[in-house]
Motif scaffolding. Structure first.
Motif, PDB file in Angstrom:
ATOM      1  N   LEU A 163       0.823  -1.211   0.000  1.00 18.16           N
ATOM      2  CA  LEU A 163       0.000   0.000   0.000  1.00 18.16           C
ATOM      3  C   LEU A 163       0.854   1.256   0.000  1.00 18.16           C
ATOM      4  O   LEU A 163       0.640   2.161  -0.817  1.00 18.16           O
ATOM      5  N   ALA A 164       1.793   1.357   0.917  1.00 13.74           N
ATOM      6  CA  ALA A 164       2.603   2.571   1.012  1.00 13.74           C
ATOM      7  C   ALA A 164       3.431   2.774  -0.252  1.00 13.74           C
ATOM      8  O   ALA A 164       3.561   3.902  -0.752  1.00 13.74           O
ATOM      9  N   GLY A 165       3.990   1.705  -0.781  1.00 12.16           N
ATOM     10  CA  GLY A 165       4.791   1.818  -1.988  1.00 12.16           C
ATOM     11  C   GLY A 165       3.975   2.270  -3.187  1.00 12.16           C
ATOM     12  O   GLY A 165       4.428   3.088  -3.988  1.00 12.16           O
ATOM     13  N   THR A 166       2.767   1.732  -3.318  1.00 18.14           N
ATOM     14  CA  THR A 166       1.906   2.136  -4.422  1.00 18.14           C
ATOM     15  C   THR A 166       1.531   3.607  -4.304  1.00 18.14           C
ATOM     16  O   THR A 166       1.543   4.351  -5.298  1.00 18.14           O
ATOM     17  N   LEU A 167       1.205   4.045  -3.097  1.00 13.07           N
ATOM     18  CA  LEU A 167       0.894   5.455  -2.889  1.00 13.07           C
ATOM     19  C   LEU A 167       2.084   6.339  -3.263  1.00 13.07           C
ATOM     20  O   LEU A 167       1.931   7.379  -3.910  1.00 13.07           O
ATOM     21  N   SER A 168       3.266   5.929  -2.862  1.00 15.87           N
ATOM     22  CA  SER A 168       4.463   6.729  -3.154  1.00 15.87           C
ATOM     23  C   SER A 168       4.729   6.824  -4.647  1.00 15.87           C
ATOM     24  O   SER A 168       5.060   7.892  -5.173  1.00 15.87           O
ATOM     25  N   ARG A 169       4.581   5.702  -5.347  1.00 14.91           N
ATOM     26  CA  ARG A 169       4.943   5.666  -6.770  1.00 14.91           C
ATOM     27  C   ARG A 169       3.899   6.339  -7.662  1.00 14.91           C
ATOM     28  O   ARG A 169       4.243   6.887  -8.706  1.00 14.91           O
ATOM     29  N   GLU A 183      -5.679  -5.900   9.908  1.00 16.83           N
ATOM     30  CA  GLU A 183      -4.234  -6.000   9.752  1.00 16.83           C
ATOM     31  C   GLU A 183      -3.573  -4.749   9.178  1.00 16.83           C
ATOM     32  O   GLU A 183      -2.346  -4.648   9.199  1.00 16.83           O
ATOM     33  N   ILE A 184      -4.338  -3.809   8.645  1.00 13.04           N
ATOM     34  CA  ILE A 184      -3.740  -2.651   7.990  1.00 13.04           C
ATOM     35  C   ILE A 184      -3.311  -1.616   9.034  1.00 13.04           C
ATOM     36  O   ILE A 184      -4.096  -1.259   9.914  1.00 13.04           O
ATOM     37  N   ASN A 185      -2.082  -1.141   8.909  1.00 16.36           N
ATOM     38  CA  ASN A 185      -1.539  -0.160   9.858  1.00 16.36           C
ATOM     39  C   ASN A 185      -1.958   1.239   9.418  1.00 16.36           C
ATOM     40  O   ASN A 185      -1.193   1.960   8.762  1.00 16.36           O
ATOM     41  N   TYR A 186      -3.170   1.613   9.789  1.00 15.44           N
ATOM     42  CA  TYR A 186      -3.686   2.900   9.330  1.00 15.44           C
ATOM     43  C   TYR A 186      -2.979   4.108   9.939  1.00 15.44           C
ATOM     44  O   TYR A 186      -2.771   5.105   9.224  1.00 15.44           O
ATOM     45  N   PRO A 187      -2.592   4.115  11.200  1.00 17.58           N
ATOM     46  CA  PRO A 187      -1.829   5.278  11.682  1.00 17.58           C
ATOM     47  C   PRO A 187      -0.582   5.547  10.843  1.00 17.58           C
ATOM     48  O   PRO A 187      -0.270   6.696  10.515  1.00 17.58           O
ATOM     49  N   PHE A 188       0.111   4.489  10.461  1.00 20.80           N
ATOM     50  CA  PHE A 188       1.285   4.646   9.597  1.00 20.80           C
ATOM     51  C   PHE A 188       0.890   5.210   8.236  1.00 20.80           C
ATOM     52  O   PHE A 188       1.525   6.134   7.716  1.00 20.80           O
ATOM     53  N   LEU A 189      -0.185   4.657   7.632  1.00 18.95           N
ATOM     54  CA  LEU A 189      -0.584   5.119   6.303  1.00 18.95           C
ATOM     55  C   LEU A 189      -1.061   6.565   6.324  1.00 18.95           C
ATOM     56  O   LEU A 189      -0.808   7.315   5.376  1.00 18.95           O
ATOM     57  N   PHE A 190      -1.730   6.980   7.386  1.00 22.40           N
ATOM     58  CA  PHE A 190      -2.162   8.375   7.472  1.00 22.40           C
ATOM     59  C   PHE A 190      -0.950   9.304   7.540  1.00 22.40           C
ATOM     60  O   PHE A 190      -0.921  10.352   6.894  1.00 22.40           O
ATOM     61  N   ARG A 191       0.055   8.926   8.315  1.00 25.74           N
ATOM     62  CA  ARG A 191       1.286   9.729   8.374  1.00 25.74           C
ATOM     63  C   ARG A 191       1.986   9.742   7.014  1.00 25.74           C
ATOM     64  O   ARG A 191       2.526  10.769   6.582  1.00 25.74           O
TER      65      ARG A 191
END
Length: 255
Positions: A189-195, A218-226
């Motif tokens: 998820l984070a990589g796709t958002l970044s790219r 299982e999704i780390n939403y606090p991390f994804l929001f940051r």
């Protein structure tokens, strides 16, 4: 922290649909989205938005007979005229409620139809819709959906959607990135958002498994929001999840 929009199809379902606008405002939302507006007069929807000082950020193009199990018609070769008529109807509603973007659901691969024919149909329909929406000042989005929830859905992965956007060749076609569907099909998820943030016009969330609120899976939403904040994402994040118990308890993660 991202800006959140209440998905009125999934949240506040203890209330009649038209009463959910006031409930969203009372819960602290400034914006809403939902699947389809077409069951209600557009003037009534606009009035509910104004009365509750809400911005509508998304709804879908007409997607066939939803109650009968259809999940979009954009890849169906025998429904092109219906799809094009739906584009005009969607624009009419979007202008009435001042909605800046519309999502297109590709649909399920029809029995007996080759993927090649479905792809050509989808590309042609998206070119038509992207052009019509551009003239109307509205963005067109396309969304991959996981095949666990909707078996047979034609558009299932981010890379497939991005290749589709390239093939259509319009600067008015963007990716709607649903974190729940992406987690089920591919993760990263984070990589796709970044790219691909430059092609992502809208994000939706739910946790996995269960499609419930953040913090239940299982999704780390606090991390994804940051992560979204660090990337500079300016759009909305639609809360398209089923509360595990009540809507009130299902909004606890926001506090």
């Amino acid at each position: 922290m991202p800006k959140f929009a209440a998905n009125l199809t999934m949240l506040f379902t203890e209330l009649p649909f038209l009463d959910r606008f006031a409930a969203a405002r009372a819960a602290g939302f400034d914006a809403v989205e939902y699947l389809f507006p077409y069951e209600y007069p557009k003037e009534e929807l606009a009035a509910r938005l104004r009365a509750n000082r809400l911005k509508q950020v998304l709804h879908n193009l007409p997607a066939g007979d939803w109650a009968a199990g259809e999940r979009g018609i954009a890849c169906l070769p025998d429904r092109v005229e219906e799809f094009r008529a739906g584009v005009a109807r969607a624009i009419d509603y979007a202008h009435a409620v001042d909605c800046p973007q519309l999502n297109c659901l590709a649909g399920k691969l029809p029995t007996g139809c080759s993927r090649e024919l479905a792809q050509r149909t989808l590309v042609g329909n998206l070119r038509f819709a992207a052009n019509e929406l551009a003239h109307a000042g509205i963005r067109l989005l396309v969304e991959p959906i996981n095949t666990f929830d909707i078996p047979g859905f034609f558009l299932t992965r981010s890379d497939q959607a991005l290749a589709l956007i390239e093939e259509v060749g319009s600067d008015n076609l963007f990716l709607q990135y649903d974190l729940y569907h992406a987690q089920r099909m591919e993760g990263e998820l984070a990589g796709t958002l970044s790219r691909h943030l430059d092609r992502i016009a809208h994000i939706q969330l739910a946790d996995n498994p269960g499609r419930n609120e953040p913090g239940t899976g299982e999704i780390n939403y606090p991390f994804l929001f940051r992560h979204l904040e660090a990337l500079g994402y300016k759009g909305f994040v639609g809360c398209e999840y089923k509360p595990l118990t009540t809507t009130a308890e299902g909004l606890g993660w926001m506090r």
